[in-house]
Design a protein around this motif. Sequence first.
Motif, short mmCIF file in Angstrom:
data_model
loop_
_atom_site.label_atom_id
_atom_site.label_comp_id
_atom_site.label_asym_id
_atom_site.label_seq_id
_atom_site.Cartn_x
_atom_site.Cartn_y
_atom_site.Cartn_z
N GLY A 142 25.07 37.18 44.17
CA GLY A 142 24.86 38.48 44.81
C GLY A 142 24.64 38.32 46.30
N SER B 166 21.71 50.73 48.80
CA SER B 166 21.92 49.77 47.72
C SER B 166 21.94 50.49 46.38
N SER B 167 22.68 49.92 45.43
CA SER B 167 22.73 50.48 44.07
C SER B 167 21.77 49.78 43.12
N PHE B 168 21.20 48.64 43.56
CA PHE B 168 20.17 47.99 42.76
C PHE B 168 19.10 47.42 43.68
N GLY C 230 27.79 49.05 38.17
CA GLY C 230 27.22 47.82 37.65
C GLY C 230 25.71 47.71 37.80
N ALA C 231 25.06 48.76 38.29
CA ALA C 231 23.63 48.70 38.62
C ALA C 231 22.75 48.50 37.38
N ASP D 141 20.22 44.14 46.22
CA ASP D 141 21.45 43.40 45.93
C ASP D 141 22.62 44.26 46.40
N SER E 52 25.65 43.51 46.64
CA SER E 52 26.93 43.20 46.01
C SER E 52 27.21 44.07 44.78
N VAL E 53 26.24 44.85 44.37
CA VAL E 53 26.36 45.64 43.14
C VAL E 53 26.75 47.08 43.48
N ASP E 54 27.76 47.59 42.78
CA ASP E 54 28.09 49.00 42.95
C ASP E 54 27.34 49.82 41.90
N LYS F 164 23.52 47.16 34.47
CA LYS F 164 23.74 45.81 33.96
C LYS F 164 22.99 44.79 34.83
N ARG F 165 23.05 44.97 36.14
CA ARG F 165 22.35 44.06 37.05
C ARG F 165 20.84 44.15 36.84
#
Length: 181
Positions: A172, A141-143, A17-18, A10, A12-14, A20-21
Motif C-alpha cells: 500500500g 483516502s478510502s481507508f 476495495g476499502a 492507505d 492505494s485503496v479505492d 476488504k482492506r
Amino acid sequence: MGVHWEQLLDLSVDEAGAEKRLQEVRNWLRAYGWSKADPDMFFTYYDKHPADAFGPRSHLTAGPGFDTSYAFVAGRDFYHAGDGAGGPECRKCGTELPLMPIIPQIREWDEGGPEPFLICPECSWAGLLGNWDIGGCMAVSSFALVIDTSSSGTSVPLIDALIENLQTELGGRWAYVHHHL
C-alpha cells in the motif's frame, strides 16, 4: 490538551476495495499483537466504525501511559490536521509549501479528481501530495486506521513503526496526518 488523532491513510485503496482492506489490516494488527478485540471498545468520533483496543505490541512500542483505541474507517473521506493545518513539506529539503494555493487542487481531489502533483520550488523534488510530509496538512483516502491519542499524546515511535510494518507486510501507499482540535 484538546482532541488528538493519528490518521494513517492507505492511499492505494479505492472505495470499492476499502472494506476488504479494513478486514485485512484489522486481521493483521490482531495477528501480530498491535491490536486486540474488545467488545466494549469504541472511538467516540468514529463510533459507527469497528474499533479495537491496543494490543501488547502497541503498548510496548508507544511506551508507558498509552491505552487508546484503533478505529478502522472504510469509505472515501477527507482527513485533515485540524487546528494549525499547514502546507505539505518536501521530503527532500523540508520546504513547506503554502497551503492556500493548493486548496483548490485538494478540493478537486476530494470531489473525485486526481491527487495533486506538487513540485518543490526550492529543490525541484516532485511527487503526489500523499508522498510529501503531510503530517500537518490534509488528504483524501478510502481507508484509514485512526488512533485516538487524546488522553495520552502522540507516540512518534508507534506511528513510525506502524507505517513501516504496514507498508512492509501489507503493501500500500501509507500517509500520515495528525489531527488536533
